[in-house]
Write a protein that holds these residues in place. Structure first.
Motif, mmCIF file in Angstrom:
data_model
loop_
_atom_site.group_PDB
_atom_site.id
_atom_site.type_symbol
_atom_site.label_atom_id
_atom_site.label_comp_id
_atom_site.label_asym_id
_atom_site.label_seq_id
_atom_site.Cartn_x
_atom_site.Cartn_y
_atom_site.Cartn_z
ATOM 1 N N LEU A 189 6.988 2.578 5.647
ATOM 2 C CA LEU A 189 7.834 1.606 4.955
ATOM 3 C C LEU A 189 9.125 1.364 5.734
ATOM 4 N N HIS A 190 9.729 2.443 6.230
ATOM 5 C CA HIS A 190 10.964 2.311 7.022
ATOM 6 C C HIS A 190 10.723 1.474 8.276
ATOM 7 N N ASP A 191 9.622 1.734 8.967
ATOM 8 C CA ASP A 191 9.312 0.981 10.182
ATOM 9 C C ASP A 191 9.118 -0.501 9.877
ATOM 10 N N CYS A 192 8.475 -0.795 8.754
ATOM 11 C CA CYS A 192 8.258 -2.193 8.359
ATOM 12 C C CYS A 192 9.584 -2.890 8.049
ATOM 13 N N ILE A 193 10.466 -2.198 7.328
ATOM 14 C CA ILE A 193 11.765 -2.798 6.990
ATOM 15 C C ILE A 193 12.548 -3.095 8.258
ATOM 16 N N VAL A 194 12.536 -2.159 9.215
ATOM 17 C CA VAL A 194 13.315 -2.327 10.448
ATOM 18 C C VAL A 194 12.735 -3.427 11.336
ATOM 19 N N SER A 195 11.397 -3.477 11.471
ATOM 20 C CA SER A 195 10.793 -4.366 12.472
ATOM 21 C C SER A 195 10.203 -5.656 11.907
ATOM 22 N N SER A 196 9.855 -5.660 10.596
ATOM 23 C CA SER A 196 9.091 -6.820 10.075
ATOM 24 C C SER A 196 9.728 -7.481 8.866
ATOM 25 N N TYR A 197 10.962 -7.114 8.519
ATOM 26 C CA TYR A 197 11.585 -7.648 7.300
ATOM 27 C C TYR A 197 11.574 -9.175 7.241
ATOM 28 N N PRO A 198 11.898 -9.896 8.328
ATOM 29 C CA PRO A 198 11.919 -11.369 8.231
ATOM 30 C C PRO A 198 10.570 -11.986 7.840
ATOM 31 N N SER A 199 9.486 -11.271 8.109
ATOM 32 C CA SER A 199 8.163 -11.837 7.820
ATOM 33 C C SER A 199 7.695 -11.544 6.393
ATOM 34 N N PHE A 200 8.477 -10.758 5.623
ATOM 35 C CA PHE A 200 8.074 -10.438 4.254
ATOM 36 C C PHE A 200 8.182 -11.691 3.370
ATOM 37 N N PRO A 201 7.176 -11.920 2.510
ATOM 38 C CA PRO A 201 7.295 -13.003 1.520
ATOM 39 C C PRO A 201 8.445 -12.687 0.557
ATOM 40 N N PRO A 202 9.208 -13.697 0.112
ATOM 41 C CA PRO A 202 10.325 -13.442 -0.813
ATOM 42 C C PRO A 202 9.912 -12.685 -2.070
ATOM 43 N N SER A 203 8.683 -12.860 -2.475
ATOM 44 C CA SER A 203 8.225 -12.196 -3.696
ATOM 45 C C SER A 203 8.098 -10.681 -3.521
ATOM 46 N N THR A 204 7.978 -10.235 -2.249
ATOM 47 C CA THR A 204 7.808 -8.798 -1.981
ATOM 48 C C THR A 204 9.130 -8.033 -2.073
ATOM 49 N N LEU A 205 10.233 -8.712 -1.777
ATOM 50 C CA LEU A 205 11.522 -8.029 -1.615
ATOM 51 C C LEU A 205 12.011 -7.333 -2.884
ATOM 52 N N PRO A 206 11.969 -7.998 -4.060
ATOM 53 C CA PRO A 206 12.445 -7.292 -5.264
ATOM 54 C C PRO A 206 11.650 -6.021 -5.560
ATOM 55 N N SER A 207 10.346 -6.063 -5.274
ATOM 56 C CA SER A 207 9.530 -4.884 -5.563
ATOM 57 C C SER A 207 9.889 -3.727 -4.635
ATOM 58 N N ILE A 208 10.226 -4.033 -3.370
ATOM 59 C CA ILE A 208 10.656 -2.965 -2.436
ATOM 60 C C ILE A 208 11.929 -2.329 -2.965
ATOM 61 N N ARG A 209 12.888 -3.205 -3.356
ATOM 62 C CA ARG A 209 14.180 -2.733 -3.840
ATOM 63 C C ARG A 209 14.017 -1.861 -5.079
ATOM 64 N N SER A 210 13.278 -2.388 -6.032
ATOM 65 C CA SER A 210 13.146 -1.664 -7.305
ATOM 66 C C SER A 210 12.359 -0.370 -7.124
ATOM 67 N N SER A 211 11.364 -0.400 -6.270
ATOM 68 C CA SER A 211 10.578 0.817 -6.040
ATOM 69 C C SER A 211 11.432 1.904 -5.392
ATOM 70 N N ARG B 183 0.827 -1.207 0.000
ATOM 71 C CA ARG B 183 0.000 0.000 0.000
ATOM 72 C C ARG B 183 0.865 1.263 0.000
ATOM 73 N N CYS B 184 1.955 1.236 0.798
ATOM 74 C CA CYS B 184 2.868 2.388 0.858
ATOM 75 C C CYS B 184 3.547 2.608 -0.489
ATOM 76 N N LEU B 185 4.001 1.525 -1.112
ATOM 77 C CA LEU B 185 4.682 1.651 -2.406
ATOM 78 C C LEU B 185 3.733 2.219 -3.458
ATOM 79 N N ASP B 186 2.469 1.808 -3.372
ATOM 80 C CA ASP B 186 1.474 2.329 -4.323
ATOM 81 C C ASP B 186 1.303 3.842 -4.148
#
Length: 984
Positions: A64-86, A43-46
């Protein structure tokens, strides 16, 4: 615009309805904290890719910053490239635009830095390479990207890499991993990019170039030094620093990089080689205005060269080289220290450097002496007040007081450096002070208040380093400087600062005059003319009175030849002190500098036996008569009209009694009552008059307090002749007493008993009932309860009164006055006193008070108890001691675990308790043994064997052995009880 976007905008609109805004904030918080973090990321990336509103973009980046710091391990692998590219798209696209607000750029940089910390190098090995801007971009786009790149590097340093902030173990591990990867993979590319981009943008976009160098400054501390100390990068930095066309911000950024290079941690020999290669002399030769801008660089370089010199030493070739580099930098250091503002260079850093430099000297060379002279000039400059505050410092208003306090704090480190210079170069310091004084004396008008003040302050501080012997003997130039000081009349002497420091400095060098009495007349002039007591500023005048009194104490008989001159000079001051005029001056003066010291000084002078008898009587009469006449005038008016304690007449009486009290301090009992009784008659007449004041104004407590102080002095000098008027005076001093009043009263009574002992027995019998009833009333059980109106000060006064009451009882008992307790009119308080002593000796938290009470009991046992009950002076006291005191204090209180044998005061109390047991055995014999040994010890489960051993020790004459055995017995009994018995 979706619902979340609307809520964010509403929450950040200060003009919106408070209720709606509150609802919007709650909605936004709910979206951020509830649900799947990966859904929130999408939602944030959108929003980041489509919303044009800065509040929405900031909220999205923060979430987004708070999610990366506190919840990164719970992200599905498919989400990570989109965070990076965005994030990379935002980095190189819409958010890198020059029009983007800086706070959004910084927040984006924070998101990218958080992702680098998590993914680099394992998941995202090309992170830093991906962020390096392409050198083929159009100038504007390239500048914007370089700005973003620098922001990411700075935030990564702030949030993870820098060691300037406390870090957790996990953060330190992540920082080490990221640094190692950067060193291995891409630091050379990054440094090359810094060089190329700074070279490209130094003219067209100097702010971007400065931002890149600010990032470089941070990374230089841990990367390979050869990447920047080379034939390409180093010349660029120096060119930016030295070139007159370089923008100010870029110059400071380049200087910051050079500073990081200089501060790079390495072996001292490597460091000195590096510093030599930098050739910073090209900076030292810059124009003065340029030097000031580079103050931090210059002082850092000097500090590092000094550190190398201290480690290598003067006998090492590299140490000699470091000293040469240091001395080449010193003129520039001195210049920037004198001329820079605090925001341009840290004063504490510079002061530490100067202090360290001075501490390296043992026998300074001519060259080093010249440098020390320049440091003295720096100290003088730094210690000088800003003339902007001249009027405030003279009036000592709020601004002046703040400035004075700040300067006092600022000068602390400077005084340390100054003392170091005085130690290694005393002659050079004296010459510097001499030149300052001569310059100050020749300056016209009041334009140099600050210069005179600092010259005198440094001269004063120099006196602290010379010591008493040096001052007495006129060490070095003091034989010239002290007379110059005594006869000095500065054009700005009217200013409070100058006048005060002048008087303090004169006082500092008094011992010089003590040895060289030809300088007594100018010394007296300094204290007594318009520079001192007759100064127009009341602060100065009162301080001069106090300092003159100290001078009199030191010089004493040497001042007798000048007595007439002194008294004539002080005639107007003496009369002014007790006039009503001074009361109109709203000046808050120190309690120790109320002006009465001038009377103390006069008393010390005329109270010496060196003064002829007739002259002494005439001098004293000339002082006492006007004061007594003023008292009589006030008293005659008091009979005609009602006078309250706030009236000026009562205040005048207070001043007069203060003056009388101070005047009497120069006299002693032997002179007053034996060798020159006429003096005693005058003081006795004065006392009678003062006691009339007490009789009329006994309810005016401030006045009564002054009279109490005066009585202390009269007890000291009049001796037993004071007895006839004491009883009535003491009763009047007890009227309507509160805790503070009783404290003052008991101090007086204790002094009286200690001095006169049994001679005051009859007086004490008369006033003791009033003392006891008043003290017990104030110290009643509820007096210590913290009620709503209670204050810490009130509690402190009650505690002080309590201690003094025990002191009073102790003084009575130890001075053979215990019979007063048994007097018919005093017996009514006996039970209360005994219960108080019993309670305190057994249970009070203050071990010293408990010890005093045990000592009182010991004395009372000796005084009141005979060898048999029929010989006792107080029937029933023997049983009370055996059954109550011996049991509660000597056994149960000691058994309590709060009785700590490791505490020094407790051990002293224990010693007194053992003495009490020995005395009770000697007085009571079988009665004490039956109750304490047979009954009490068995009650606390003491074995028959141990009880018999105790009895045996009790019979012996070895108190130390008895004490040691009883302590081990108590410790043994404590273990047996194991906390099951409460001894109270």
């Amino acid at each position: 615009m979706d619902e979340l976007e609307q809520a964010i905008l509403l929450a950040h609109d200060p003009s919106s309805d408070p209720n709606l805004r509150s609802q919007a904030l709650a909605f936004c918080t709910g979206v951020r904290t509830s649900g799947d973090p990966s859904a929130l990321v999408r939602r944030c990336l959108d929003l980041l890719l489509r919303s044009p509103h800065p509040p929405v973009l900031f909220w999205s980046l923060q979430s987004l910053h708070d999610c990366i710091v506190s919840s990164y391990p719970s992200f599905p692998p498919s989400t990570l490239p989109s965070i990076r590219s965005s994030l990379l798209s935002l980095f190189s696209g819409r958010l890198s635009s020059p029009s983007t607000p800086p706070f959004l750029k910084n927040k984006l940089a924070q998101c990218i830095a958080a992702l680098i910390r998590t993914e680099y190098p394992a998941v995202w090995p090309t992170a830093l390479i991906d962020l390096i801007p392409n050198s083929n971009l159009q100038p504007q786009a390239g500048a914007a990207l370089n700005d973003m790149f620098a922001r990411v590097l700075v935030v990564l340093d702030d949030d993870l890499l820098s060691q300037d902030y406390p870090r957790s173990a996990a953060e330190l591990a992540d920082a080490m991993r990221v640094k190692d990867a950067i060193r291995t993979q891409c630091i050379s590319q990054i440094v090359r990019h810094w060089f190329e981009a700074v070279t490209l943008y130094r003219i067209s976009e100097p702010s971007v170039a400065a931002t890149l160098l600010d990032a470089a400054r941070r990374y230089i501390t841990w990367i390979d030094i050869g990447l920047v100390v080379n034939d390409a990068f180093l010349p660029l930095l120096f060119d930016l620093v030295i070139s007159p066309i370089t923008a100010s911000g870029l110059r400071l950024a380049a200087a910051g990089c050079l500073q990081s290079i200089i501060l790079k941690r390495m072996d001292s020999r490597q460091k000195i080689s590096l510093l030599r290669s930098l050739n910073l002399s090209r900076v030292f030769s810059l124009e003065p205005e340029m030097l000031i801008k580079l103050a931090s660089l210059i002082t850092t370089y000097a500090s590092e060269t000094l550190e190398c010199y201290r480690k290598l030493g003067s006998s090492d070739p590299d140490g000699i080289s470091s000293l040469e580099l240091l001395e080449a930098s010193l003129p520039s250091v001195f210049y920037v220290t004198e001329n820079c503002q605090e925001d341009e260079v840290d004063p504490a850093y510079v002061f530490d450097f100067l202090s360290d430099y001075v501490s390296t000297m043992k026998n300074p060379s001519e060259k080093q002496l010249s440098y020390l002279g320049q440091i003295l000039q720096v100290i003088k400059s730094q210690m000088s007040y800003d003339q902007t505050y001249r009027a405030s410092l003279d009036a000592l208003d709020k601004i002046g007081k703040e400035e004075e306090d700040q300067m006092a704090e600022h000068r602390k480190e400077l005084f340390t450096i100054f003392r170091g210079i005085c130690r290694v170069a005393p002659n050079a310091t004296q010459m510097f002070i001499r030149n300052m004084l001569i310059s100050s004396l020749s300056s016209p008008g009041e334009s140099d208040v600050e210069e005179v003040e600092v010259a005198l302050t440094m001269f004063y501080r120099y006196g602290e380093t010379v010591g008493e012997e040096g001052i007495k003997n006129g060490f070095g130039l003091l034989g010239e400087l002290v007379p110059m000081l005594l006869m000095a009349r500065f054009s700005c002497h009217k200013h409070r600062l100058v006048a005060l420091v002048y008087l303090e400095t004169v006082t500092k060098y008094m011992k010089f005059v003590q040895e060289k009495t030809q300088y007594i007349p100018p010394l007296l002039g300094a204290y007594l003319d318009e520079r001192g007591v007759h100064h127009s500023n009341l602060y100065v005048s009162r301080r001069a009175s106090y300092l003159f009194m100290r001078a009199v104490k030191l010089l004493k008989a040497k001042l007798v030849p000048y007595l007439d001159t002194i008294l004539q000079s002080l005639q107007d001051t003496v009369s002014t002190f007790t006039s009503l005029g001074w009361l109109d001056k709203e000046v808050k003066l120190s309690g120790t500098e109320d002006g009465s010291q001038i009377f103390e000084a006069i008393g010390l002078l005329i109270g010496m036996e060196d003064v002829p008898v007739e002259k002494q009587s005439n001098y004293l009469a000339a002082l006492l008569n006007p004061l007594c006449q003023q008292i009589e005038l006030v008293l005659s008016n008091a009979k005609l009209q009602q006078i309250d304690e706030s009236s000026t007449k009562v205040l005048t009486l207070q001043q007069i009694i203060m003056a009388l009290n101070a005047l009497s301090k120069g006299f002693n009992e032997r002179l007053v009552m034996s060798s020159r009784p006429a003096i005693g008659v005058m003081f006795k007449q004065t006392l009678d008059l003062v006691l009339k004041v007490l009789a009329i104004f006994s309810n005016v407590k401030p006045l009564r307090s002054k009279i109490t102080s005066f009585l202390h002095r009269m007890i000291d000098i009049l001796g037993p002749s004071i007895f006839p008027c004491l009883a009535m005076a003491l009763k009047q001093l007890l009227v309507d007493n509160e805790a503070k009043d009783m404290v003052d009263f008991l101090l007086l009574i204790n002094q009286m008993i200690s001095k006169f002992k049994t001679s005051v027995g009859s007086i004490l019998e008369d006033v003791y009932p009033d003392i006891a009833s008043r003290a017990f009333l104030i110290l009643s059980q509820d007096a210590f309860q913290a009620g709503p109106g209670g204050t810490t000060e009130e509690l402190r006064e009650l505690q002080e009164l309590q201690k003094l009451l025990y002191t009073f009882l102790h003084v009575m008992a130890s001075n053979d006055l215990s019979y007063v307790f048994l007097a018919p009119n005093c017996r009514q308080h006996l039970d209360a006193v005994m219960q108080l002593l019993l309670f305190t000796s057994s249970r009070h938290k203050d071990m010293q008070l408990r010890k005093a009470c045990v000592q009182i009991f010991v004395r009372l046992i000796k005084d009141w108890c005979g060898n048999s009950s029929s010989e006792d002076k107080l029937p029933g006291f023997r049983n009370f001691v055996i059954e109550k005191f011996a049991t509660d204090c000597c056994l149960y209180s000691v058994l309590d675990k709060s009785f700590d044998f490791r505490d020094a005061n407790t051990l002293l109390l224990f010693g007194e308790i053992m003495t009490a047991q020995k005395v009770m055995y000697e007085k009571f014999r079988d009665e004490f043994v039956m109750n304490f040994v047979s009954k009490n010890l068995s009650t606390v489960h003491c074995s028959q064997d141990l009880a018999e051993q105790y009895y045996q020790k009790l019979q012996d004459n070895d108190l130390k052995a008895l004490r040691s055995f009883y302590q081990s017995l108590i410790e043994n009994l404590r273990q047996k009880q194991n906390g099951s018995l409460v001894f109270r």
